[in-house]
Structures are given as structure tokens and as C-alpha cells.
Design a protein around this motif. Structure first.
Motif, PDB file in Angstrom:
ATOM      1  N   ILE A 269      12.378 -15.001  24.067  1.00  0.00           N
ATOM      2  CA  ILE A 269      13.551 -14.919  24.933  1.00  0.00           C
ATOM      3  C   ILE A 269      13.095 -14.179  26.184  1.00  0.00           C
ATOM      4  O   ILE A 269      12.642 -13.031  26.107  1.00  0.00           O
ATOM      5  CB  ILE A 269      14.715 -14.165  24.268  1.00  0.00           C
ATOM      6  CG1 ILE A 269      15.204 -14.898  23.026  1.00  0.00           C
ATOM      7  CG2 ILE A 269      15.867 -13.992  25.260  1.00  0.00           C
ATOM      8  CD1 ILE A 269      16.295 -14.152  22.266  1.00  0.00           C
ATOM      9  N   THR A 270      13.199 -14.800  27.333  1.00  0.00           N
ATOM     10  CA  THR A 270      12.702 -14.212  28.576  1.00  0.00           C
ATOM     11  C   THR A 270      13.634 -13.105  29.059  1.00  0.00           C
ATOM     12  O   THR A 270      14.858 -13.259  29.075  1.00  0.00           O
ATOM     13  CB  THR A 270      12.565 -15.289  29.659  1.00  0.00           C
ATOM     14  OG1 THR A 270      11.696 -16.317  29.170  1.00  0.00           O
ATOM     15  CG2 THR A 270      11.963 -14.712  30.933  1.00  0.00           C
ATOM     16  N   PRO A 318      18.396  -9.570  26.484  1.00  0.00           N
ATOM     17  CA  PRO A 318      17.450  -8.457  26.629  1.00  0.00           C
ATOM     18  C   PRO A 318      16.936  -8.308  28.050  1.00  0.00           C
ATOM     19  O   PRO A 318      16.795  -9.280  28.795  1.00  0.00           O
ATOM     20  CB  PRO A 318      16.320  -8.821  25.666  1.00  0.00           C
ATOM     21  CG  PRO A 318      16.405 -10.300  25.505  1.00  0.00           C
ATOM     22  CD  PRO A 318      17.864 -10.637  25.617  1.00  0.00           C
ATOM     23  N   LYS A 319      16.632  -7.066  28.423  1.00  0.00           N
ATOM     24  CA  LYS A 319      16.083  -6.780  29.745  1.00  0.00           C
ATOM     25  C   LYS A 319      14.608  -7.181  29.819  1.00  0.00           C
ATOM     26  O   LYS A 319      14.132  -7.700  30.824  1.00  0.00           O
ATOM     27  CB  LYS A 319      16.229  -5.287  30.055  1.00  0.00           C
ATOM     28  CG  LYS A 319      17.662  -4.796  30.150  1.00  0.00           C
ATOM     29  CD  LYS A 319      17.699  -3.290  30.344  1.00  0.00           C
ATOM     30  CE  LYS A 319      19.107  -2.790  30.619  1.00  0.00           C
ATOM     31  NZ  LYS A 319      20.027  -3.070  29.496  1.00  0.00           N
ATOM     32  N   HIS A 320      13.860  -6.910  28.727  1.00  0.00           N
ATOM     33  CA  HIS A 320      12.446  -7.271  28.655  1.00  0.00           C
ATOM     34  C   HIS A 320      12.308  -8.584  27.885  1.00  0.00           C
ATOM     35  O   HIS A 320      13.198  -8.967  27.132  1.00  0.00           O
ATOM     36  CB  HIS A 320      11.649  -6.183  27.940  1.00  0.00           C
ATOM     37  CG  HIS A 320      11.782  -4.825  28.551  1.00  0.00           C
ATOM     38  ND1 HIS A 320      12.810  -3.957  28.209  1.00  0.00           N
ATOM     39  CD2 HIS A 320      11.043  -4.187  29.483  1.00  0.00           C
ATOM     40  CE1 HIS A 320      12.679  -2.837  28.909  1.00  0.00           C
ATOM     41  NE2 HIS A 320      11.618  -2.949  29.692  1.00  0.00           N
ATOM     42  N   SER A 321      11.207  -9.248  28.060  1.00  0.00           N
ATOM     43  CA  SER A 321      10.952 -10.460  27.282  1.00  0.00           C
ATOM     44  C   SER A 321      10.645 -10.075  25.840  1.00  0.00           C
ATOM     45  O   SER A 321       9.804  -9.212  25.579  1.00  0.00           O
ATOM     46  CB  SER A 321       9.779 -11.247  27.883  1.00  0.00           C
ATOM     47  OG  SER A 321      10.133 -11.797  29.130  1.00  0.00           O
ATOM     48  N   ILE A 322      11.362 -10.709  24.929  1.00  0.00           N
ATOM     49  CA  ILE A 322      11.212 -10.421  23.503  1.00  0.00           C
ATOM     50  C   ILE A 322      10.508 -11.595  22.841  1.00  0.00           C
ATOM     51  O   ILE A 322      10.964 -12.732  22.955  1.00  0.00           O
ATOM     52  CB  ILE A 322      12.576 -10.197  22.815  1.00  0.00           C
ATOM     53  CG1 ILE A 322      13.442  -9.213  23.611  1.00  0.00           C
ATOM     54  CG2 ILE A 322      12.368  -9.751  21.383  1.00  0.00           C
ATOM     55  CD1 ILE A 322      12.953  -7.809  23.594  1.00  0.00           C
ATOM     56  N   ARG A 323       9.419 -11.312  22.169  1.00  0.00           N
ATOM     57  CA  ARG A 323       8.674 -12.363  21.469  1.00  0.00           C
ATOM     58  C   ARG A 323       8.685 -12.116  19.962  1.00  0.00           C
ATOM     59  O   ARG A 323       8.509 -10.992  19.506  1.00  0.00           O
ATOM     60  CB  ARG A 323       7.213 -12.393  21.930  1.00  0.00           C
ATOM     61  CG  ARG A 323       7.002 -13.026  23.276  1.00  0.00           C
ATOM     62  CD  ARG A 323       5.526 -13.015  23.649  1.00  0.00           C
ATOM     63  NE  ARG A 323       5.303 -13.626  24.955  1.00  0.00           N
ATOM     64  CZ  ARG A 323       4.148 -13.586  25.609  1.00  0.00           C
ATOM     65  NH1 ARG A 323       3.094 -12.963  25.059  1.00  0.00           N
ATOM     66  NH2 ARG A 323       4.028 -14.151  26.793  1.00  0.00           N
ATOM     67  N   VAL A 324       8.876 -13.190  19.218  1.00  0.00           N
ATOM     68  CA  VAL A 324       8.573 -13.163  17.805  1.00  0.00           C
ATOM     69  C   VAL A 324       7.202 -13.805  17.647  1.00  0.00           C
ATOM     70  O   VAL A 324       6.939 -14.870  18.198  1.00  0.00           O
ATOM     71  CB  VAL A 324       9.629 -13.904  16.961  1.00  0.00           C
ATOM     72  CG1 VAL A 324       9.806 -15.348  17.405  1.00  0.00           C
ATOM     73  CG2 VAL A 324       9.260 -13.862  15.484  1.00  0.00           C
ATOM     74  N   VAL A 325       6.310 -13.121  16.945  1.00  0.00           N
ATOM     75  CA  VAL A 325       4.972 -13.645  16.697  1.00  0.00           C
ATOM     76  C   VAL A 325       4.749 -13.687  15.192  1.00  0.00           C
ATOM     77  O   VAL A 325       4.799 -12.649  14.517  1.00  0.00           O
ATOM     78  CB  VAL A 325       3.874 -12.790  17.364  1.00  0.00           C
ATOM     79  CG1 VAL A 325       2.503 -13.431  17.145  1.00  0.00           C
ATOM     80  CG2 VAL A 325       4.143 -12.641  18.858  1.00  0.00           C
ATOM     81  N   LEU A 326       4.530 -14.882  14.674  1.00  0.00           N
ATOM     82  CA  LEU A 326       4.226 -15.071  13.255  1.00  0.00           C
ATOM     83  C   LEU A 326       2.717 -15.225  13.154  1.00  0.00           C
ATOM     84  O   LEU A 326       2.156 -16.271  13.483  1.00  0.00           O
ATOM     85  CB  LEU A 326       4.967 -16.300  12.719  1.00  0.00           C
ATOM     86  CG  LEU A 326       6.475 -16.331  13.050  1.00  0.00           C
ATOM     87  CD1 LEU A 326       7.118 -17.572  12.473  1.00  0.00           C
ATOM     88  CD2 LEU A 326       7.170 -15.058  12.555  1.00  0.00           C
TER      89      LEU A 326
END
Length: 475
Positions: A269-270, A318-326
């Protein structure tokens, strides 16, 4: 009241009202996150599919390949801004036929015991391995015996987890060295094989596998290494006291197959204000092959996916980019975690926060943090927000294996690990009973909500070093 004092009072009042309003808003947002997770959560359904329809996901296996395809598709369905695969080369090791082992006592009496090959081990000869046994409580004791007492024998490492330690991961760390490096050290002294007590508090017939290493030993010097169940270990130890000359037999057909291509699965999510500053939430997609990897680390995978879904569901941007990393290959190589950090460095990406869930899907108790004093004190100020959900354990310490490599190239990054109740975790860890039925739906969902709440608060209040601060985008 003079004018100066009146102005000071006014400013203090405004600041106080503003702080109260923020706290109220945070409390409401956290409440909404928990409500969504507990009433409309997706994590348990995801885990059901990952565990029961896909199953074990050892690096390089068909199960791992299917898990990559499925999780990518699910993240795309969640409507994230970006979803992609990050190629990574991983080792491929196969177990082969089911292992067999027995103790040979007096009068040719044979007693079968449960064993399993350690991940990365070489096989025995096709007819198996039969030899006398020397029991030790660890690598240092082995070295003290010397080659004359070890050569030609099977080394039996029998140091148990320390039952006195309340934090079970500390107990695990106290004896896992004999599993990881035991074969390498025994081979140097001429041993022909290694049997290691399973790393668990439970006394049962489940052998627990795990990674091991031969270091730089040439292939010709490598010896087969297996884990024995705790009941089997107790029986072998007692039998050795009665008959030190007994023989032990075991047969394994495992094989190392070189390297193959696999993938980390990434969704994003950017950020609305700081799109080039990244916060990572993750777990490892691979698992060992004996069970279906529900606790280790299917739970962490689906909880991490759920963090991004929950943010969208409650309408939080979100204010920052949130990444999910599997991440792929945490269990026997950490290739996925290292690859992600390498590519982030090559692209000049700056990560300010990373959270990993890799301690099972049990009731969440809190988090451990690898961070500076400023951010740790900020975290402690959030305790009142978590107390209604019985989250109370905020400690300094380790975070997670896969996110660890980010620390070397991101000055000031805050690393965190979800810390569930760990008392049952090592009953299932790396064993055939790490299955979906061992995971409680509500506990899993509480963990996902707890992670999401922390990410929300970090997104709003994280204290960044000056050189990492980026001006927000003008709207």
C-alpha cells in the motif's frame, strides 16, 4: 494573571486538548482494528487453505511453488497498490523415504524409535548405518572426549531444553547448537553419524527436524544427522546406561538437489505522505515437510497479509508505504530475507520499520524491539492503548530472522517481533504435529489485530533519525 502567563496557559491548554484528542482517536482506531479482525477476519480462512489445500512448503518443493502462486493471487484480490514476485535462488533438499531406526539390545532385542533426518543432511548408505553410540550433553563435552572415544561411533547429543526458563525461545537457543553444528563437529573427530535429541519441552514420539550445517567439510567427510523424539532419546539414554555396548541402527534416503529458483511474495500500500519510506510486515512462506507448517510459519504469513487487509477495511490510509513480504527459505538458508535486503539496498530504498511474526499463532502477549531509546520509550507510552486487549509485554531484544538483514543498510530502522505465548510453541515446532488443528482461530485473529495496531501507531509516531526524514508530498 499577567499576559505572559495567560499565553503560556492557553498554549498548554491547546496542547493538552490536542494530545487528548489524538489519544482518543488512536483508541478508537485500535478498537476498530480489533473488531474487524475478530468479526470479519480473513486470516483463519487463509490459513485453512494454505495448510490443508497446499500443505508443507519446503523450499524448492511443489508445495512452496503453489504457495507462491496462491498468496500472490490473494494479495491481488485484496486490492493493494502493487503486488509482485521477487526471484530468489534457494536450496532444494528432499527427505525421500520415511526414516527407520532401532536400538539393538542384548539377545538381539530390537526396539524401534522415531527419528527424522535433519534438513540438509546426507543419507546413510542404502543398507543403513549400524554402530556403537557415545552419548554427550553438547559439543564441548564431545570435544573433551577426543577422537579416540568418538571415531567409528554414532554421537548422541542429548542436552534437553532448560525447563527452568520461562521464555522458551531462550531455552531453545540454549541447546539448538547441537542440532545445527553437531554433525560437523562429530565428523571432525571421526564419528560415522549423529543423533540429536529433538528440541522441545514435550516428552512424546514426535521427532523435530530443523536446519543443520557441515560448514566447509568436504562431501566425503559428511555424516548423516537425524533427530530422535524425546521419548526415544530417553529410552536410548537409559539403554546405554544398562548396556554401553549396544548398537544403534538408522536408515535415511534424503538428498541435496542443488539450487532452484523460487520467490518472495510482496504486496504494497503506497504511503500518502512518505511513499519512499517503507515499513515491512512479514513471515516466512516456506515450512518444514513433516507437518503443514501452520504455526511455523503459516500463522505469520496470514497475519501479515491480514495487516494490510485490516488497514483497508477500517479505512486507514498509511502515511508511509506499507509492504507485506512473504519470505522464502527462512528454514534452511534465509535466502529470502537476504535477497530482499540486497535488492532494497541496490535500489536505495530506506526502510524505517519492520515487524515479523514467526513465533506461532498463539495468544499475543506483546512485542520485542530492536531499537533506540527514543523509539522504545515511544512504544512504552502506547501501553494503555494495548491493555484492553491484554497485550502487556514490551521488551528489548531480537525481532525476526528474515527482517534482520535490513538493519545493516538502514540506519535507525526499528525492528520488532510479535511475541505470542510461547509455552506450547515448541510442542509443534518443526514436527509432524505442526498442523492446522493446532491453531486457534481467535488467538490467530488477535495476533493479526495486535500487529496491525502496532503498525498503525508506528506509522504515526515513529521517531526517525534526521537524515531519514523526508518532506511530505504536497497535496
Amino acid at each position: 494573571m499577567n499576559k505572559v502567563l495567560k499565553n503560556i496557559f492557553t498554549v498548554a491548554l491547546v496542547v493538552g486538548v490536542s494530545a487528548f484528542a489524538k489519544a482518543q482517536n488512536d483508541s478508537i482506531t485500535v478498537r476498530n482494528i480489533y473488531t474487524e479482525a475478530l468479526t470479519k477476519g480473513q486470516s483463519y480462512q487463509w490459513l485453512d487453505h494454505l495448510s490443508n489445500d497446499i500443505g508443507s512448503r519446503l523450499s524448492g518443493s511443489l508445495g512452496a511453488e503453489r504457495a507462491v502462486t496462491w498468496t500472490k493471487a490473494e494479495l491481488e484480490k485484496a486490492g493493494l497498490d502493487k503486488v509482485w514476485l521477487q526471484p530468489v535462488m534457494v536450496p532444494k533438499w528432499i527427505r525421500g523415504e520415511a526414516e527407520r531406526a532401532h536400538i539393538e539390545g542384548e539377545n538381539a532385542r530390537i526396539t524401534s524409535v522415531p527419528i527424522c533426518a535433519l534438513g540438509g543432511s546426507v543419507a546413510t548408505k542404502s543398507v543403513g548405518l549400524r554402530a556403537n553410540v557415545v552419548e554427550v550433553m553438547g559439543i564441548e563435552e564431545l570435544k573433551a572426549l577426543g577422537e579416540e572415544n568418538v571415531k567409528g561411533k554414532i554421537v548422541f547429543y542429548n542436552r534437553p531444553m532448560n525447563d527452568e526458563l520461562i521464555r522458551t525461545f531462550q531455552a531453545y537457543g540454549g541447546c539448538v547448537d547441537q542440532r545445527y553444528a553437531g554433525a560437523m563437529e562429530a565428523a571432525k573427530l571421526g564419528a560415522v553419524g549423529v543423533i540429536v535429541r529433538s528440541v522441545t519441552h514435550s516428552i512424546d514420539d514426535y521427532p523435530h527436524t530443523g536446519s543443520m550445517s557441515y560448514g566447509d567439510l568436504p562431501a566425503s567427510k559428511r555424516i548423516p544427522a537425524a533427530a530422535i523424539s524425546t521419548k526415544g532419546a530417553n529410552l536410548l539414554s537409559t539403554s546405554l546406561k544398562l548396556n554401553p555396548e549396544l548398537k544403534f541402527f538408522y536408515k535415511m534416503s534424503c538428498k541435496n538437489m542443488g539450487e532452484v529458483e523460487s520467490y518472495n511474495v510482496i504486496g504494497e500500500i503506497t504511503g500518502s505522505e512518505f511513499p519512499n519510506k517503507y515499513m515491512v510486515i512479514g513471515g516466512h512462506l516456506d515450512s518444514w515437510d513433516l507437518g503443514d507448517g501452520s504455526h511455523d510459519d503459516g500463522a505469520g504469513v496470514v497475519q501479515s497479509m491480514e495487516v494490510l487487509r485490516l488497514m483497508k477495511a477500517v479505512g486507514y490510509k498509511p502515511k508511509h508505504s506499507i509492504r507485506v513480504v512473504l519470505f522464502m527459505n527462512e528454514e534452511n538458508g534465509l535466502r529470502g530475507g537476504r535477497k530482499y535486503a540486497e535488492e532494497a539496498k541496490a535500489k536505495g530504498e530506506q526502510h524505517i520499520f519492520a515487524l515479523e511474526s514467526d513465533s506461532g499463532g498463539f495468544t499475543p502477549r506483546g512485542f520485542s524491539f530492536d531499537t533506540d531509546d527514543r523509539n522504545y520509550n515511544e512504544v512504552l507510552s502506547w501501553k494503555s492503548l494495548f491493555e484492553p486487549y491484554l497485550i502487556h509485554d514490551f521488551t528489548r531484544g531480537g525481532s525476526g530472522a528474515d527482517i534482520g538483514p535490513l538493519k545493516a543498510t538502514n540506519d535507525g530502522i526499528v525492528l520488532a517481533g510479535l511475541r505470542p505465548d510461547s509455552q506450547r510453541y515448541f510442542d509443534h515446532h518443526h514436527a509432524a504435529n505442526d498442523t492446522f488443528d493446532a491453531v486457534n482461530k481467535r488467538e490467530l485473529e488477535l495476533g493479526a489485530a495486535t500487529m496491525t495496531s502496532l503498525v498503525y501507531l508506528m506509522d504515526n509516531y515513529i521517531q526517525k533519525p534526521a537524515k531519514l526524514i523526508q518532506a511530505p508530498i504536497k497535496q
